[in-house]
Design a protein around this motif. Structure first.
Motif, PDB file in Angstrom:
ATOM      1  N   GLU A  60       4.071   1.460  -0.850  1.00 24.35           N
ATOM      2  CA  GLU A  60       4.581   1.841  -2.305  1.00 24.35           C
ATOM      3  C   GLU A  60       3.916   2.289  -3.340  1.00 24.35           C
ATOM      4  OE1 GLU A  60       8.117  -0.955  -3.366  1.00 24.35           O
ATOM      5  OE2 GLU A  60       7.426  -2.705  -1.383  1.00 24.35           O
ATOM      6  N   GLN A  61       2.759   2.147  -3.302  1.00 27.69           N
ATOM      7  CA  GLN A  61       1.675   2.361  -4.521  1.00 27.69           C
ATOM      8  C   GLN A  61       1.551   3.387  -4.170  1.00 27.69           C
ATOM      9  OE1 GLN A  61      -1.734  -0.249  -4.566  1.00 27.69           O
ATOM     10  NE2 GLN A  61      -0.949  -2.036  -4.815  1.00 27.69           N
TER      11      GLN A  61
ATOM     12  N   GLU B 276       0.815  -0.937  -0.023  1.00 28.30           N
ATOM     13  CA  GLU B 276      -0.165   0.336   0.217  1.00 28.30           C
ATOM     14  C   GLU B 276       0.899   1.037   0.639  1.00 28.30           C
ATOM     15  OE1 GLU B 276      -3.133   2.652   3.334  1.00 28.30           O
ATOM     16  OE2 GLU B 276      -1.864   0.478   2.980  1.00 28.30           O
TER      17      GLU B 276
ATOM     18  N   GLU C 144       4.650   6.014  -5.039  1.00 28.89           N
ATOM     19  CA  GLU C 144       5.016   5.829  -6.892  1.00 28.89           C
ATOM     20  C   GLU C 144       3.895   7.097  -7.161  1.00 28.89           C
ATOM     21  OE1 GLU C 144       7.170   4.504  -8.248  1.00 28.89           O
ATOM     22  OE2 GLU C 144       6.783   5.749  -9.770  1.00 28.89           O
TER      23      GLU C 144
END
Lengths: 161, 218
Positions: free
Chosen positions: A38-39, A36, A42
């Motif tokens: 990381e998304q 979660e 990003e």
């Protein structure tokens, strides 16, 4: 707390800022963190990079800069020259003013006022009905005078202390 | 977070996790040509300085613009950056790349403005409770053919802007230097004159903050 620490390491891992031993540890723990963060990170990076930058042309910017440099070069000479004289004059005037005000203040403070030069008189209540008393300081002799006045009888006259 | 004294720039080019080359380079200008331009500018040659401005203007403007989110303010700050660079050219010793040196001036100029803006925003928000920060610049997301999708993207974009607006200037700058400019923590620390550990925590804090603000959006 442990999760926050892991996320912090993940942030550093994402930026390529981890030493090899920690890198292996974080890569092993990535799945447990759920992806979660990381998304989201990003997406944040993509948003920042996708933001269009309405930059002026290099020539337009250089024209702005050249103009500003000219102004900056001209301003200090005028400001320092005129400013220097002005500051000295203001400082001298301010000092003179302060000295003058101080001198006047001291004189006023030390000088006996007209009120103070007069005998100081205080009216007091008298014990006897209809009588009154006056107390004052005689400037000439320095004596304190108590003046009692009664309507008919009782002590009357002037008594010096 | 304490920022410490800085011992001079060390130039390094690295490749980060995102595959972007570290941007600590001098725009592809041959080092000897750049050195000549700088030397001429230091000797008072305005035209040579103009060539430097034109070469590096894009990235200087970009980093400032992303900090202030306003084209006019960014233009003014970029101008201030270059005027400061001209006035301080004598202090550039050539031990760092020219762009790194200018970059540091730009970063600090933008940070100063960012701090002032944060203070103004705090006052403004105190005066107007419930006010949502507005995105300063409107831009068109790529058309994906569906109006509802475009609307959704616009909502997300505005939410990102609002979240970024809530960051302190230092956190936002560290994030921009990392995510957009691709600088390493060490390079960011040099540009912002603080410790590498401070950079690390600023970037992490910024990411977590924005993540937290965005969790209800999507």
């Amino acid at each position: 707390m442990k999760r926050e620490k892991q996320l912090e390491l993940l942030s550093r891992w994402r930026d390529g800022e981890l030493p090899p031993n920690e890198r292996v540890r974080v890569e092993a723990a990535r799945a447990a963190l759920g992806g979660e963060a990381e998304q989201a990170w990003e997406a944040l990076g993509e948003h920042l990079r996708a933001q269009p930058v309405p930059a002026p042309t290099p020539e337009a910017m250089w024209n702005d800069v050249r103009r500003a440099i000219r102004v900056a070069q001209a301003e200090p000479a005028v400001a320092v020259g005129a400013g220097g004289r002005w500051n000295w004059a203001v400082a001298a005037l301010a000092v003179l003013f302060m000295v003058g005000v101080g001198f006047l203040g001291v004189r006023i403070w030390l000088a006996p006022s007209a009120e103070a030069a007069m005998p100081r008189v205080a009216w007091v209540e008298a014990e006897l009905p209809g009588s009154s008393a006056m107390v004052y300081e005689d400037e000439a002799s320095g004596a304190v005078v108590i003046w009692l006045m009664t309507p008919d009888e009782g002590p009357s006259g002037e008594e010096q202390l | 977070m304490s920022c410490e004294g800085f011992q001079g720039l060390e130039v390094g080019v690295g490749v980060n996790k995102l595959g972007r080359e570290s941007s600590n380079t001098d725009e592809g200008i041959a080092p000897e040509v750049l050195a000549q331009m700088v030397a001429r500018a230091q000797a008072g040659d305005e035209d040579a300085f103009g060539e430097l401005v034109k070469a590096f203007h894009g990235r200087v403007f970009g980093v400032i613009y992303r900090m202030v989110s306003n084209a006019e303010d960014a233009r003014e700050l970029a101008q201030q950056t270059w005027v400061k660079a001209w006035q301080r050219l004598g202090t550039f010793k050539g031990d760092a790349q020219f762009f790194t040196w200018v970059y540091r001036i730009a970063v600090n100029t933008a940070l100063d403005q960012g701090r002032r803006a944060t203070r103004r925003r705090e006052v403004s928000l105190d005066e107007e409770p419930g006010r949502e920060p507005q995105a300063a610049v409107e831009w068109q997301a790529p058309d994906e053919g569906r109006p509802d999708r475009q609307l959704e993207r616009e909502e997300v974009r505005k939410a990102f802007e609002a979240a970024l607006d809530g960051l302190a200037a230092e956190h936002r700058m560290a994030l921009i230097l990392r995510e957009v400019e691709g600088l390493s923590y060490r390079e960011i620390a040099q540009a912002m004159r603080c410790r590498v550990g401070t950079v690390m925590s600023r970037i992490f804090y910024a990411r977590r903050y924005v993540q937290d603000r965005m969790k209800d959006v999507r």
